[in-house]
Design a protein around this motif. Structure first.
Motif, PDB file in Angstrom:
ATOM      1  N   PRO A 139      28.005  44.426  40.670  1.00  0.00           N
ATOM      2  CA  PRO A 139      28.988  45.214  40.737  1.00  0.00           C
ATOM      3  C   PRO A 139      28.255  46.317  41.787  1.00  0.00           C
ATOM      4  N   GLY A 142      30.505  47.499  45.147  1.00  0.00           N
ATOM      5  CA  GLY A 142      31.396  48.788  45.056  1.00  0.00           C
ATOM      6  C   GLY A 142      32.885  48.378  45.618  1.00  0.00           C
ATOM      7  N   ASP A 143      33.396  48.878  46.500  1.00  0.00           N
ATOM      8  CA  ASP A 143      34.366  48.318  46.760  1.00  0.00           C
ATOM      9  C   ASP A 143      35.566  46.736  47.589  1.00  0.00           C
ATOM     10  N   GLU A 144      35.823  46.399  46.832  1.00  0.00           N
ATOM     11  CA  GLU A 144      35.883  45.253  46.106  1.00  0.00           C
ATOM     12  C   GLU A 144      36.580  44.584  47.993  1.00  0.00           C
ATOM     13  N   SER A 176      39.227  47.112  29.618  1.00  0.00           N
ATOM     14  CA  SER A 176      39.179  47.807  30.893  1.00  0.00           C
ATOM     15  C   SER A 176      40.078  49.290  30.459  1.00  0.00           C
ATOM     16  N   ASP A 201      41.863  52.899  39.320  1.00  0.00           N
ATOM     17  CA  ASP A 201      42.031  52.147  40.257  1.00  0.00           C
ATOM     18  C   ASP A 201      41.257  51.041  39.801  1.00  0.00           C
ATOM     19  N   CYS A 203      38.450  50.421  39.140  1.00  0.00           N
ATOM     20  CA  CYS A 203      37.016  50.461  38.548  1.00  0.00           C
ATOM     21  C   CYS A 203      36.312  51.111  37.457  1.00  0.00           C
ATOM     22  N   LYS A 225      30.704  55.016  41.353  1.00  0.00           N
ATOM     23  CA  LYS A 225      31.678  54.049  41.677  1.00  0.00           C
ATOM     24  C   LYS A 225      31.370  52.199  41.446  1.00  0.00           C
ATOM     25  N   ARG A 227      32.370  48.251  40.595  1.00  0.00           N
ATOM     26  CA  ARG A 227      33.954  47.103  40.967  1.00  0.00           C
ATOM     27  C   ARG A 227      33.306  45.881  39.834  1.00  0.00           C
ATOM     28  N   LYS A 233      37.483  36.590  39.152  1.00  0.00           N
ATOM     29  CA  LYS A 233      36.936  37.896  40.092  1.00  0.00           C
ATOM     30  C   LYS A 233      36.183  36.378  41.109  1.00  0.00           C
TER      31      LYS A 233
END
Length: 270
Positions: A139, A142-144, A176, A201, A203, A225, A227, A233
């Motif tokens: 995780p 970070g960004d997907e 979440s 968003d 995250c 941040k 993910r 996923k």
């Protein structure tokens, strides 16, 4: 960078980045995150199965890559005859610690200061039989888009039939809409509290605070941040990258996974 916060009278300091936070707590890292012996045994079992499948004593060298290896405890314990070990981490202080721990005379283990995003660029394709991304490292990529790149790069680096071994918090149990409190880490000298704070968003940001025995506190500024990586996923990312199988377990002994178990172990086969 570490700087005094507005709470300096409380003997606390705010640390701006996650990597600076890790550097600041390096002295205590192995106390808070001791080597997982179940993970060690799991990797050793995979190595033995590989050896048996490839001809016993005549089997080629088993090559392992540890992504986010930190201080290299696991990798150094794994090192031995028939194994070639590589560990990467983007924290330079941790990599230097890992290098100092290499046993004298062991040339089949190496550590590199390297991000997971750079491993596909600098490491040889189809050269590893097993890639481990443990201790909930996934995780933190970070960004997907970067997480998807990680799965693609991992598959490219694996030899045919190679395995990707992942260990994450069980994000399927994560609400979440609420902060998610991680299990407290503590030793005789320090205590580490962490939680994930949901963002708009999808995250989360990491809230972390280390308290030392003298009352001094190190506080991570909340801009790291992450993910979340629920099983749906992970299965999607692995399938998209071209992995042929993806299995989920509750622990490294392959106990059945359930939505309420504390962690998720994932094994993806090329």
């Amino acid at each position: 960078m570490i700087h005094s916060s507005s709470q300096s009278r409380d003997n606390s300091q705010v640390i701006e980045t996650l990597q600076d936070f890790y550097t600041a707590i390096l002295e205590y890292y192995d106390e808070l995150f001791p080597m997982n012996t179940q993970a060690l045994d799991c990797i050793s079992r995979i190595q033995l199965i590989h050896k048996a499948d490839k001809g016993g004593s005549s089997a080629p060298m088993f090559r392992y890559l540890g992504v986010g290896c930190a201080t290299g405890n696991l990798e150094n314990r794994l090192s031995g005859p028939g194994l070639d070990i590589t560990g990467i981490d983007k924290n330079s202080a941790m990599i230097e610690t890992a290098k100092r721990r290499i046993k004298k005379g062991f040339s089949s283990i190496r550590f590199f200061e390297m991000s997971a995003m750079d491993m596909g660029r600098f490491l040889k394709k189809e050269s590893f039989h097993l890639i481990g991304c443990l201790e909930n490292t996934l995780p933190y990529i970070g960004d997907e888009i970067l997480v998807r790149k990680f799965f693609h790069d991992a598959r490219e680096l694996l030899a045919p039939e190679g395995l990707l071994l992942l260990q994450t918090v069980n994000f399927d149990s994560f609400d979440s809409s609420k902060p998610f409190v991680l299990p407290q880490k503590q030793s005789v000298r320090v205590q580490l509290d962490r939680s994930y704070i949901p963002t708009n968003d999808g995250c989360v940001t990491l809230k972390a605070e280390l308290e030392q025995g003298n009352g001094r506190r190190l506080i991570l500024q909340q801009d790291t941040k992450l993910r979340p990586a629920p099983t749906e996923k992970i299965f999607h990312w692995a399938n998209e990258a071209g992995f042929s199988e993806c299995a989920f377990f509750a622990d490294f002994n392959q106990s059945p996974w359930s939505a309420d178990c504390p962690e998720t172990i994932i094994v993806c086969r090329k």
